[in-house]
Design an enzyme around this catalytic site. Structure first.
Site, PDB file in Angstrom:
ATOM      1  N   LYS A 112      39.458  33.752  40.358  1.00 53.37           N
ATOM      2  CA  LYS A 112      40.486  32.769  40.679  1.00 53.37           C
ATOM      3  C   LYS A 112      41.894  33.252  40.302  1.00 53.37           C
ATOM      4  O   LYS A 112      42.877  32.751  40.829  1.00 53.37           O
ATOM      5  CB  LYS A 112      40.151  31.434  40.037  1.00 53.37           C
TER       6      LYS A 112
HETATM    7  C1  LIG Z   1      35.013  29.161  41.424  1.00 52.32           C
HETATM    8  C2  LIG Z   1      33.889  30.084  41.169  1.00 52.32           C
HETATM    9  C3  LIG Z   1      32.865  30.289  42.103  1.00 52.32           C
HETATM   10  C4  LIG Z   1      32.813  29.527  43.407  1.00 52.32           C
HETATM   11  O1  LIG Z   1      33.864  29.854  44.261  1.00 52.32           O
HETATM   12  P1  LIG Z   1      34.283  28.865  45.445  1.00 52.32           P
HETATM   13  O2  LIG Z   1      35.501  29.447  46.052  1.00 52.32           O
HETATM   14  O3  LIG Z   1      34.508  27.525  44.807  1.00 52.32           O
HETATM   15  O4  LIG Z   1      33.119  28.814  46.392  1.00 52.32           O
HETATM   16  C5  LIG Z   1      31.892  31.227  41.807  1.00 52.32           C
HETATM   17  N1  LIG Z   1      31.897  31.908  40.644  1.00 52.32           N
HETATM   18  C6  LIG Z   1      32.850  31.739  39.718  1.00 52.32           C
HETATM   19  C7  LIG Z   1      32.791  32.508  38.445  1.00 52.32           C
HETATM   20  C8  LIG Z   1      33.883  30.835  39.945  1.00 52.32           C
HETATM   21  O5  LIG Z   1      34.840  30.657  39.025  1.00 52.32           O
END
Ligand SMILES: *Cc1c(COP(=O)(O)O)cnc(C)c1O
Length: 462
Positions: A112
């Protein structure tokens, strides 16, 4: 470039407006009116370029005239400056034909950061130019919140409030949200699940009086600029394996559908992606929906991959919009049905979804076994989310096309689950090794819209 809502009735916006707004006023999500394409030659030319330059070339057509080229290059450079590795998103080989795209070298150790660090710099630039101030409110299952706080801490024109489910995030995630000492940062522990936090954020956006009074802005994964930032690493990784001359496939640990939808956009832009595979944990609503066409939330079961513990997958609305031939009224109708329990995807839209996405789910036991297996066979310590990806990728791999699994978080973000599965406790990287000693600052709130709004008004003086 203009942006339209998935529900068809909100005003059309520019890139900058869509970015600052987040959720559309008709409850929908913004998407570009047309998806620009890159020619095979343009894609081939990415080979050997720095990550930042590929990011500039991939994202440039989407931002329109919001920034000059020089401004946009500066924004991108500042966004990725704090990453621990120069390649930003290194690709590692796990096994013949199977590769791991490490997306956890940013400041909060999860993918993210790619989107949030960029958003922080975009917001800072835009707000400084306009002299405005915004209040960022977001819901998190752990990783979005820490990434947002890290990206916005100390910025002058922004307050940031993050709602997370009390007791349901890992200690590292919680500490990453609660230890920054800047006054503009507020970590709110809500008595409820992630879906409750997400629902309260949506409620705040739909309370127009409150929304306008505090200058609400959203940076949850529904924000188009976040999806856009994530399109870039599909290009860098595929090109390093021979695209556009060779096809590649991706497996993506999925929750809110933002990351995998970015892969879909990359494909629509011209990247030769053979298959996009959705990998879910036991909260498998997306897998069930792609299999059966029925979207019926039935309660979250907490798992060792908490960032995927969701039943209402917000970006899935974008995939539905595309599958329904961009019919906003049809999407609005589905979302109305969702309020009373669920919906069925039409035959045509279901076929369109199946053409774009494959899917599979992984149980808790299978996740633990996969962490142990990868540790033994490839000497890679994976976080539980990434292990769900590699487990699915191994089941879905076809010879001939390389498979890239997205590693979404650093194992040290989930040390208890990783240690229980593998016997190895992953250490925090050096720059965060004092995380457990820093003082925490948390506000506990009920799952109550009025109380949360009152708190935000008080803290922002609105
Ligand atoms: C947010 C997240 C996901 C899922 O990603 P999306 O874009 O919500 O589908 C998977 N793994 C981790 C570690 C995350 O932080």
């Amino acid at each position: 470039m203009k942006y339209i809502s998935t529900r068809g009735t909100a005003p059309t916006l520019s890139f900058e407006e869509a970015m600052l707004t987040g959720l559309a006023r008709d409850g929908g999500l913004y998407l570009p009116e047309t998806i620009p394409t890159l020619s095979p030659d343009e894609i081939a030319a990415f080979e050997g370029l720095p990550y930042e330059e590929v990011a500039f070339r991939v994202m440039r057509p989407y931002v329109g005239d919001a920034f000059t080229d020089e401004e946009f290059r500066g924004i991108i450079a500042r966004a990725y400056d704090g990453f621990a590795v120069a390649s930003r998103a290194p690709l590692k080989q796990l096994a013949p034909g199977h590769f791991l795209l490490e997306l956890f070298h940013g400041p909060t150790l999860a993918f993210k950061d790619f989107a949030m660090q960029l958003i922080g710099q975009l917001f800072e630039f835009s707000l400084k130019r306009s002299g405005k101030r915004v209040c960022i409110v977001g819901a998190t299952s752990g990783d979005t919140g820490s990434a947002a706080i890290e990206a916005f801490r100390g910025l002058e024109a922004v307050d940031v409030f993050i709602l997370y489910p009390h007791g349901r995030v890992s200690e590292v995630q919680r500490r990453q949200m609660s230890t920054p000492s800047e006054d503009n940062v507020h970590a709110l522990a809500v008595d409820g699940h992630f879906d409750d936090c997400q629902a309260r954020v949506k409620d705040m956006f739909n309370d127009f009086e409150f929304r306008d009074a505090v200058g609400l802005a959203g940076v949850n994964s529904i924000n188009w600029a976040r999806v856009l930032a994530q399109v870039v690493y599909y290009f860098t990784s595929a090109v390093s394996l021979g695209a556009p001359h060779r096809k590649v496939s991706f497996t993506v640990p999925t929750g809110n559908f933002g990351d995998i939808f970015a892969g879909y956009i990359a494909k629509r832009m011209g990247l030769p992606i053979e298959r996009l595979v959705v990998a879910t944990n036991q909260n498998d609503i997306l897998h069930r929906c792609l299999e059966s066409g029925e979207y019926k939330p039935d309660g979250v079961i907490p798992s060792i991959s908490p960032s995927m513990d969701i039943q209402v997958s917000s970006n899935f609305e974008r995939a539905l919009f595309e599958a329904y031939g961009r019919d906003g009224a049809a999407v609005a109708q589905l979302m109305e049905e969702l309020k009373s329990g669920g919906f069925s995807v039409s035959q045509g839209a279901r076929e369109a979804l199946r053409e774009s996405y494959d899917s599979d789910r992984v149980s808790e036991d299978e996740t633990r076994a996969e962490i142990a297996r990868q540790q033994a066979e490839s000497a890679e310590l994976l976080c539980p989310h990434s292990a769900i990806g590699t487990a699915v990728a191994d089941r879905q791999r076809q010879t001939g096309t390389p498979m890239i699994t997205l590693a979404t978080a650093h194992p040290a973000k989930f040390p208890d689950a990783v240690e229980a599965a593998s016997g190895v406790r992953p250490p925090l990287p050096p720059h965060m090794s004092d995380l457990y000693e820093r003082p925490e600052r948390i506000t506990r709130v009920g799952n109550d819209l009025g109380a949360i709004e009152a708190l935000i008004r008080e803290r922002t003086g609105n």
